[in-house]
Design a protein around this motif. Structure first.
Motif, PDB file in Angstrom:
ATOM      1  N   LYS A  99     -28.095  -3.259   7.120  1.00 26.81           N
ATOM      2  CA  LYS A  99     -26.872  -3.656   6.095  1.00 26.81           C
ATOM      3  C   LYS A  99     -26.567  -2.726   5.074  1.00 26.81           C
ATOM      4  O   LYS A  99     -25.529  -2.331   4.641  1.00 26.81           O
ATOM      5  CB  LYS A  99     -27.309  -5.257   5.452  1.00 26.81           C
ATOM      6  N   ILE A 100     -27.812  -2.381   4.351  1.00 26.14           N
ATOM      7  CA  ILE A 100     -27.646  -1.214   3.085  1.00 26.14           C
ATOM      8  C   ILE A 100     -27.461   0.337   3.511  1.00 26.14           C
ATOM      9  O   ILE A 100     -26.600   0.897   3.040  1.00 26.14           O
ATOM     10  CB  ILE A 100     -28.833  -1.370   2.232  1.00 26.14           C
ATOM     11  N   LYS A 104     -23.828  -0.058   4.830  1.00 27.14           N
ATOM     12  CA  LYS A 104     -23.334   0.476   3.105  1.00 27.14           C
ATOM     13  C   LYS A 104     -22.915  -0.810   2.368  1.00 27.14           C
ATOM     14  O   LYS A 104     -22.196  -0.613   1.516  1.00 27.14           O
ATOM     15  CB  LYS A 104     -21.994   1.409   3.071  1.00 27.14           C
ATOM     16  N   GLU A 105     -23.459  -2.099   2.867  1.00 23.29           N
ATOM     17  CA  GLU A 105     -23.085  -3.108   1.953  1.00 23.29           C
ATOM     18  C   GLU A 105     -24.100  -3.503   1.236  1.00 23.29           C
ATOM     19  O   GLU A 105     -25.413  -3.041   1.168  1.00 23.29           O
ATOM     20  CB  GLU A 105     -22.985  -4.466   2.850  1.00 23.29           C
ATOM     21  N   ILE A 106     -23.954  -4.239   0.055  1.00 22.96           N
ATOM     22  CA  ILE A 106     -24.960  -4.826  -0.875  1.00 22.96           C
ATOM     23  C   ILE A 106     -25.489  -6.028  -0.222  1.00 22.96           C
ATOM     24  O   ILE A 106     -24.907  -6.623   0.374  1.00 22.96           O
ATOM     25  CB  ILE A 106     -24.145  -5.224  -2.261  1.00 22.96           C
ATOM     26  N   ALA A 107     -26.714  -5.995  -0.203  1.00 30.48           N
ATOM     27  CA  ALA A 107     -27.609  -7.229   0.191  1.00 30.48           C
ATOM     28  C   ALA A 107     -28.030  -8.078  -0.777  1.00 30.48           C
ATOM     29  O   ALA A 107     -28.881  -7.523  -1.852  1.00 30.48           O
ATOM     30  CB  ALA A 107     -28.539  -6.564   1.104  1.00 30.48           C
ATOM     31  N   PRO A 129     -26.389  -0.107  -2.338  1.00 33.96           N
ATOM     32  CA  PRO A 129     -26.360   1.649  -2.048  1.00 33.96           C
ATOM     33  C   PRO A 129     -25.478   2.124  -2.801  1.00 33.96           C
ATOM     34  O   PRO A 129     -24.410   1.899  -3.112  1.00 33.96           O
ATOM     35  CB  PRO A 129     -25.617   1.295  -0.378  1.00 33.96           C
ATOM     36  N   ILE A 130     -25.863   3.241  -3.179  1.00 33.60           N
ATOM     37  CA  ILE A 130     -25.258   4.373  -4.157  1.00 33.60           C
ATOM     38  C   ILE A 130     -24.813   5.182  -3.263  1.00 33.60           C
ATOM     39  O   ILE A 130     -25.570   6.069  -2.660  1.00 33.60           O
ATOM     40  CB  ILE A 130     -26.149   4.761  -5.200  1.00 33.60           C
ATOM     41  N   LEU A 131     -23.300   5.504  -3.308  1.00 35.21           N
ATOM     42  CA  LEU A 131     -22.877   6.527  -2.082  1.00 35.21           C
ATOM     43  C   LEU A 131     -22.552   7.794  -2.636  1.00 35.21           C
ATOM     44  O   LEU A 131     -22.100   7.797  -3.826  1.00 35.21           O
ATOM     45  CB  LEU A 131     -21.583   5.619  -1.438  1.00 35.21           C
ATOM     46  N   GLY A 135     -19.138   9.238   0.874  1.00 37.12           N
ATOM     47  CA  GLY A 135     -19.277   7.733   1.416  1.00 37.12           C
ATOM     48  C   GLY A 135     -20.628   7.419   2.035  1.00 37.12           C
ATOM     49  O   GLY A 135     -20.768   6.143   2.436  1.00 37.12           O
ATOM     50  N   GLU A 136     -21.614   8.318   1.896  1.00 36.31           N
ATOM     51  CA  GLU A 136     -22.695   8.298   2.585  1.00 36.31           C
ATOM     52  C   GLU A 136     -23.788   7.780   1.553  1.00 36.31           C
ATOM     53  O   GLU A 136     -23.908   8.255   0.396  1.00 36.31           O
ATOM     54  CB  GLU A 136     -23.443   9.541   3.268  1.00 36.31           C
ATOM     55  N   PRO A 137     -24.736   6.845   1.955  1.00 38.05           N
ATOM     56  CA  PRO A 137     -26.068   6.427   0.954  1.00 38.05           C
ATOM     57  C   PRO A 137     -26.630   7.501   0.558  1.00 38.05           C
ATOM     58  O   PRO A 137     -27.162   8.625   1.123  1.00 38.05           O
ATOM     59  CB  PRO A 137     -26.735   5.696   1.878  1.00 38.05           C
ATOM     60  N   LYS A 138     -26.770   7.667  -0.701  1.00 38.69           N
ATOM     61  CA  LYS A 138     -27.758   8.595  -1.441  1.00 38.69           C
ATOM     62  C   LYS A 138     -28.923   8.146  -2.142  1.00 38.69           C
ATOM     63  O   LYS A 138     -30.003   8.841  -2.069  1.00 38.69           O
ATOM     64  CB  LYS A 138     -26.876   9.354  -2.533  1.00 38.69           C
TER      65      LYS A 138
END
Length: 158
Positions: A99-100, A104-107, A129-131, A135-138
């Protein structure tokens, strides 16, 4: 027609964009890749706050997490949250990471964790997730709130 305000999270030193959108957590400012400036505003947060890299390695945690788990900040940095977590089924963690990291969603989940002294506790955990610019998780920011058990006091007969 109602307009939605776009929230931008920028480095306070060089103003580089760090994240977009409502993170549903305290204000998030992270190490800037341009100027390397680090800003955290979680030290006075009563909830437990943790920041990890995309592989779940702890980069930052606040004193509230230390107070709850019994682990020092030094013991947590460079480790994974499984240090005090890892009490849930493997499928739970697989679904959470999907999910995260992929969606890339808040869980928001309820977890059981284990303090350093072995005591179990339940908490509500919210991971955002901080993108990056693509737009990719960092990073991931987790905010954990311990569920306080209600205890009933027995009335003593007079």
């Amino acid at each position: 027609m109602k307009t939605v305000e776009k929230i931008e999270h920028r480095c306070v030193k060089c103003h580089k964009l760090l994240a977009n959108g409502d993170l549903n957590s305290p204000r998030v400012e992270i190490k800037c890749s341009r100027c390397k400036h680090i800003n955290f505003f979680f030290d006075k947060e009563p909830d437990q706050v943790i920041i990890t890299d995309i592989d779940g390695v702890i980069l930052y945690t606040n004193q509230s997490l230390t107070n709850l788990t019994g682990y020092t900040i030094e013991e947590m940095i460079g480790k994974r949250p499984s240090l005090w977590g890892n009490q849930m089924p493997k499928k739970f963690y697989k679904d959470l990471w999907h999910k995260i990291k992929v969606k890339k969603e808040i869980a928001t989940v309820t977890v059981t964790n284990k303090k350093k002294d072995g005591e179990l506790y339940d908490a509500i955990l919210r991971i955002s997730p901080i993108l990056d610019e693509k737009g990719e998780p960092k990073f991931f920011v987790g905010v954990e709130t311990k569920i306080i058990e209600k205890t009933s006091k027995k009335r003593q007969s007079p």
